[in-house]
Structure formats: structure tokens, C-alpha cells
Design an enzyme around this catalytic site. Structure first.
Site, PDB file in Angstrom:
ATOM      1  N   LYS B  82       0.845  -1.202   0.000  1.00  0.00           N
ATOM      2  CA  LYS B  82       0.000   0.000   0.000  1.00  0.00           C
ATOM      3  C   LYS B  82       0.876   1.246   0.000  1.00  0.00           C
ATOM      4  O   LYS B  82       1.903   1.283   0.677  1.00  0.00           O
ATOM      5  CB  LYS B  82      -0.904  -0.027   1.238  1.00  0.00           C
ATOM      6  CG  LYS B  82      -1.965   1.069   1.272  1.00  0.00           C
ATOM      7  CD  LYS B  82      -2.850   0.922   2.505  1.00  0.00           C
ATOM      8  CE  LYS B  82      -3.949   1.975   2.548  1.00  0.00           C
ATOM      9  NZ  LYS B  82      -4.798   1.850   3.757  1.00  0.00           N
ATOM     10  N   SER B 157      -9.716   1.865   2.823  1.00  0.00           N
ATOM     11  CA  SER B 157      -8.844   2.619   1.951  1.00  0.00           C
ATOM     12  C   SER B 157      -7.806   1.763   1.218  1.00  0.00           C
ATOM     13  O   SER B 157      -7.223   2.222   0.247  1.00  0.00           O
ATOM     14  CB  SER B 157      -8.114   3.690   2.757  1.00  0.00           C
ATOM     15  OG  SER B 157      -7.247   3.090   3.709  1.00  0.00           O
ATOM     16  N   SER B 181      -9.924  -0.480   6.978  1.00  0.00           N
ATOM     17  CA  SER B 181      -9.315  -0.283   5.665  1.00  0.00           C
ATOM     18  C   SER B 181      -8.612  -1.504   5.073  1.00  0.00           C
ATOM     19  O   SER B 181      -8.235  -1.484   3.902  1.00  0.00           O
ATOM     20  CB  SER B 181      -8.324   0.881   5.712  1.00  0.00           C
ATOM     21  OG  SER B 181      -9.014   2.101   5.699  1.00  0.00           O
TER      22      SER B 181
END
Lengths: 95, 482
Positions: B82, B157, B181
Site C-alpha cells: 500500500k 482505503s 481499511s
């Protein structure tokens, strides 16, 4: 609670943010919606309840203050918008 | 081994194939990078692909595996990261204009650890800007598309990490979970996502959103992969004083985990108003599976769930507004040309560098911390946190795990969420409590509703990763047999 345009501008100032007029209108409405919902928390009876910060109760853990990540001046400075002679350059702060 | 076979393997299977000489890390990395080049135009799950570094690293790792210098289960396996986890020399943008050009001078601790085990970073994945969002639509790099549903968001996210694993464009990925997330995008994309106990994984090098809630964890194709990854990234780190010593999980125990006699608590409020019937059905079917294998299932009342969202958004925004004060256009990141004096550098950099959702949360955070409102909001939230902890402590006196849905709905349509932030926040109802008190939880795919994946959430006691992974693996083994 009522979210006024003045409050929105005060929060912009606190966060060093300037919203466009359109963003300001939308934000005023969104904050009113969100805080209107968040106010539900007021219904929860918390009389006599101690605020909890760390769920596992850990506090103040320290280590020896020794440098373990030196020798990267060049890489650090390469991310700064403006540099001069191995330092970060900022606009004049005092006249 | 041909490319298609490589892309179809789990991370552990691929690690084994590399170890047995059936393929190499280089071959695997090439297969993935080529697949990304061809397929990712459709999904936009990656924001940076590190072809050159990855191939060089893979060659190096292949030599080390051949010489026996590296023997880890996941040695040579490619991984996607990420874009809010710092990677030395590789762009780390947090999907924000503010950090569009930021190249970290250091690696996050998790990156160091996975590289020591011989894993190879193939790219950085898309996300909501600064991890603030539930759809990966607030990204400066454009939205990610859910591989499991055209015109659907991947969740957020960590939407890019979930999407790339779901699309076979990475065998495994790292995400971060502040209020769901990791779990919610895993649920939306039909993959497995583990949010470990707070403190088990070092946050050093994770760009801070809300420090008391943030935790790094794996998004993977199954629970066994998540377990192997957890063992690599966990552990006390001097650079994160909230990190703590913890035990590795046993892959053997997880593989043969038996749910017979285990007690499962089902909080009524996790199945209340706003939960789609298709989601409820899928999760309850999975619970029935455990019951058929001898687990004891009991519903119970957890009224504190009603206060989850207000408590979470107060704490998260309060911490975010402090953490994001570091972005000032001076040390790194975006600074517009027309900013001349110091104050205008701050204001213009932040006003033009942050997107609207980030600005909104900074403003909310400043509000709940500001004089006159602190007690009514922030302090009240910390009191609620104490009551939330009591409620879970009490539940765990009776139950081994708590099970509910990950999200009230399946993946939403693209473009339908951002106009109404409150509605988007309400979608976090099932995930945020876990972060508030630092519990471990896993999202496990459990069927579909109207053709879209549904995730079951298994919540455990602190440091009980082995048990929730065991439950997840038991279900996944059962679904394979069925």
C-alpha cells in the site's frame, strides 16, 4: 449544534487551510450532517467513567536516545521543495 | 512453470514452488509484472510498478535461495505494498498530491522484515488519500475498479491492495487498517484481510493517519497466506514504542484447527437496521457451517455498537489533524510556486495539496479538540472507548470469537459515495470498534449477494490471531471440500 460559516472559517484557520467558496458551502453542510450524527454520543451515559487512552494500558515506554538513522542528509534534503548549502530553505520569517 | 499457473498460486504455494525449483523468483516477478502491464489498465490497482528494482532483487534472492542463505516460506514471492508504507527509494505518495513526489529515505520496519525473508516488492498500490475513505475514490491517482464487479468500488482505503490480490496481479499484499481499511476492501473484493492486534506490527514507516488506531496487515488469497505473512511482519520494534513482543502463530495449528466446542458470539446489533439481507444471509450461512462442525453459537446484545461511528470519527479525526500538521510545504511534499511568505507557504501548500475529504477530517479533528468542545466530544469519546472495552471484555468471557459482517453492504457503485460523507462513514459500523480497542479481526469471503462478494468478520481477543486465523482456515478448507 449549528454550524455557521464563521465556525467553518475558524476551523479553516486552525488547520491552515483555505477552502474555495464552493468547498466552504459544501463543508458547512457536511459538517452539520456529521456533527448532527456525532451528537448522538451525548446520549451515552458516561458518568463516572474514566477516559481510556491506550486500550492495553501501556504508558511512557522509552529507549536510549541514540542515533540509529544517520547518514541520510542527501536523501532527506532531496525531498524538500527548496534547499541551500545542505539545509532546508524557508521564506524569510522576520524582516 | 507457465505464467498462468504462477499467477494462480497462493503465496505459500508459490514460495514452495520456488523452493522446489519448479519456478524461480525472477520468473514469478516477470509473470506478475507482465500481467500488471496488460491487465491493470482495467483496475488501476497499482500506482507504481517497480520493474527494474524487482527483477534485480529477484535475481539476488534466487541466488540466496539456491545457496541456502534464505529459507523462509515466502522467499522469492512477490508482494504489493500500500502506498502509505515507506519504501526506501520508491515513491510513497499516500495517493495525495501533497506527497506526489515523496521518495522515502528509509524503509518501514515491515518492509525491512519482508525483505530479510526474501520477499520482492513489485509495486505500490492505490488507496484513498491518506487512507481517508472507504472506496479508493479519493485517490489523487484516480479510482480503483473492483475486479469482482464492473462499475463497483473495491472498498477502501486499501482498495488497490485488495483489488490486485483479487485480480491475480499480486499473490499477496500489505494494507493498513485504521477503521476497517484492510477488512472492508478484502470483503468487497472477495479476498482475505487480517487486521492484527494493535502493537503486534510496528507502525514505523507507516504514514500516520490516526496513531492509536492504525495497524498494518496482510491482504491475501487465503488465511494460511495471511498467517505466514503475519509471522514475518510481527514483533517488537524499538522505533515504535507502541509495538510489543508477541508470539508467532502456528501454521500447523491453523491448518488443522477444529471448531468443535468453540463458542461463537453473534452481536445482534451487527445484523440490525441497514444491513443488506443478502449480506446477513451469507454471514449466517457461514455461522451455520461452524455450527454443523460442532461450534456453539449464541446471539447476544451489544448496545454500545450504536455509538461506534461517533466515537471512531472523533478519535480518528482528532489524531489525524495532529498527524497531518506536519505537511507544511517546507520539509517535503507539494509546495505551489506562488507561495512567497511563510504563512502562505503553509496555507497554499495544504489547501492545494490536500483533497476535500482530508481537509474535512482535519477540520472535524480541530473542532473536537478545540476549546469549549474538547470535553463534550474528544473526552466523551475516550469515555465511550472505556465502555466499548468493557463490552468486549465481557463478551470474551463467554465467547472464543465474535462473528458478524464486515460491512453492511456489498461493493457500492462507483461515483455514488463521495457526495454524502456521513452515509459513507455509516458504512464503517461493523469494523471501527475493533480499531478503537485494538482487537485482531479477519475478513473472510463467505459467498455472494447479487453476484458480489460478501465478507464475514471474525473478531478475536487481543493477541489471539491464531484462533481467528484458525476459524478462517477451517471455513476455507470446508468450502473447498463442499
Amino acid at each position: 449544534m449549528e454550524i455557521t460559516q464563521d465556525l467553518v472559517r475558524y476551523l479553516e484557520a486552525l488547520g491552515r487551510i483555505e477552502l474555495s467558496p464552493e468547498e466552504e458551502v459544501k463543508t458547512q453542510k457536511d459538517l452539520a450532517d456529521i456533527l448532527g450524527y456525532i451528537d448522538k454520543l451525548g446520549e451515552l451515559d458516561t458518568a463516572g467513567v474514566e477516559p481510556l487512552s491506550h486500550a492495553a494500558g501501556r504508558t511512557n515506554i522509552t529507549r536510549e536516545d541514540v542515533v540509529i538513522n544517520g547518514d541520510m542528509q542527501e536523501q532527506v534534503l532531496s525531498n524538500a521543495p527548496e534547499t541551500k548549502d545542505g539545509t532546508i530553505l524557508v521564506p524569510r520569517t522576520f524582516d | 512453470m507457465d505464467d498462468k499457473t504462477i499467477l494462480g498460486l497462493t503465496a505459500l504455494e508459490l514460495g514452495r514452488a520456488i523452493k522446489e525449483g519448479k519456478t524461480t523468483s525472477l520468473e514469478a516477478c516477470k509473470a506478475y509484472i507482465e500481467a500488471i502491464r496488460e491487465e491493470d489498465k482495467k483496475y488501476n490497482s497499482y500506482v507504481t510498478v517497480c520493474e527494474e528494482q524487482a527483477l534485480a532483487k529477484a535475481k539476488e534472492i534466487d541466488a540466496k535461495i539456491a545457496s541456502g542463505a534464505i529459507t523462509s516460506d515466502l522467499a522469492g514471492v512477490p508482494i504489493a505494498i500500500k502506498d502509505n508504507i515507506c519504501t526506501k527509494g520508491i515513491l510513497t505518495t499516500c495517493a495525495s498530491k501533497m506527497l506526489h513526489n515523496f521518495i522515502p529515505p528509509y524503509d518501514a520496519t515491515v518492509i525491512k522484515k519482508l525483505e530479510e525473508e526474501g520477499m520482492v516488492i513489485i509495486g505500490k498500490t492505490n488507496m484513498d488519500e491518506f487512507a481517508m475513505g472507504s472506496t479508493t475514490e479519493t485517490s489523487y491517482h484516480g479510482a480503483t475498479i473492483n475486479p469482482r464487479g464492473a462499475n463497483r468500488v473495491p472498498g477502501g482505503s486499501s482498495g488497490g491492495s485488495a483489488a490486485c490480490v483479487a485480480a491475480n496481479l499480486a499473490p499477496i499484499a500489505l494494507g493498513s487498517d485504521t477503521g476497517g481499511s484492510i477488512r472492508q476492501p478484502a470483503s468487497f473484493c472477495g479476498v482475505t484481510g487480517l487486521k492484527p492486534t494493535y502493537g503486534t506490527v510496528s507502525r514505523y514507516g507507516l504514514v500516520a493517519f490516526a496513531s492509536s488506531l492504525d495497524q498494518i496487515g496482510p491482504i491475501s488469497r487465503d488465511a494460511m497466506d495471511a498467517a505466514a505473512m503475519y509471522n514475518i511482519i510481527n514483533g517488537r520494534d524499538d522505533r515504535d514504542q507502541s509495538s510489543t513482543d508477541c508470539n508467532d502463530v502456528s501454521l500447523d495449528n491453523i491448518k488443522s484447527f477444529d471448531v468443535k466446542g468453540k463458542k461463537i458470539g453473534i452481536p445482534e446489533q451487527y445484523f440490525g437496521e441497514g444491513i443488506e439481507p443478502g449480506v446477513k444471509d451469507a454471514v449466517m450461512k457461514a455461522v451455520a457451517y461452524y455450527e454443523s462442525k460442532g461450534a456453539i453459537v449464541e446471539k447476544f446484545d451489544m448496545p454500545i455498537v450504536d455509538y461506534a461511528i461517533p466515537t471512531y470519527y472523533i478519535i480518528a479525526c482528532a489524531e489525524a489533524c495532529s498527524n497531518l500538521s506536519r505537511y507544511d510545504g517546507i520539509k517535503y511534499g507539494f509546495r505551489p510556486e506562488d507561495a512567497t511568505d511563510l504563512t502562505s507557504v503553509y496555507i497554499k501548500s495544504r489547501s492545494q495539496g490536500f483533497g476535500l475529504e482530508v481537509k474535512r477530517r482535519i477540520m472535524l479533528g480541530n473542532f473536537v479538540l478545540s476549546s469549549g468542545y474538547f470535553d463534550a466530544y474528544y473526552n466523551k469519546a475516550l469515555q465511550a472507548k472505556s465502555l466499548i472495552k468493557d463490552a468486549f471484555d465481557k463478551a470474551f468471557e463467554k465467547y472464543d470469537v465474535i462473528i458478524g459482517p464486515v460491512a453492511p453492504t456489498t461493493a457500492l457503485e462507483i461515483g455514488k459515495s463521495l457526495s454524502d460523507p456521513l452515509k459513507m462513514y455509516l458504512g464503517d459500523i461493523c469494523t471501527v470498534l475493533v480499531n478503537i480497542i485494538g482487537l485482531p479481526a479477519i475478513s473472510v469471503p463467505c459467498g455472494e449477494s447479487d453476484g458480489l462478494p460478501v465478507g464475514m468478520q471474525i473478531i478475536g481477543k487481543p493477541y489471539d490471531e491464531e484462533q481467528i486465523l484458525g476459524f478462517a482456515c477451517n471455513y476455507q478448507n470446508g468450502s473447498k471440500e463442499a
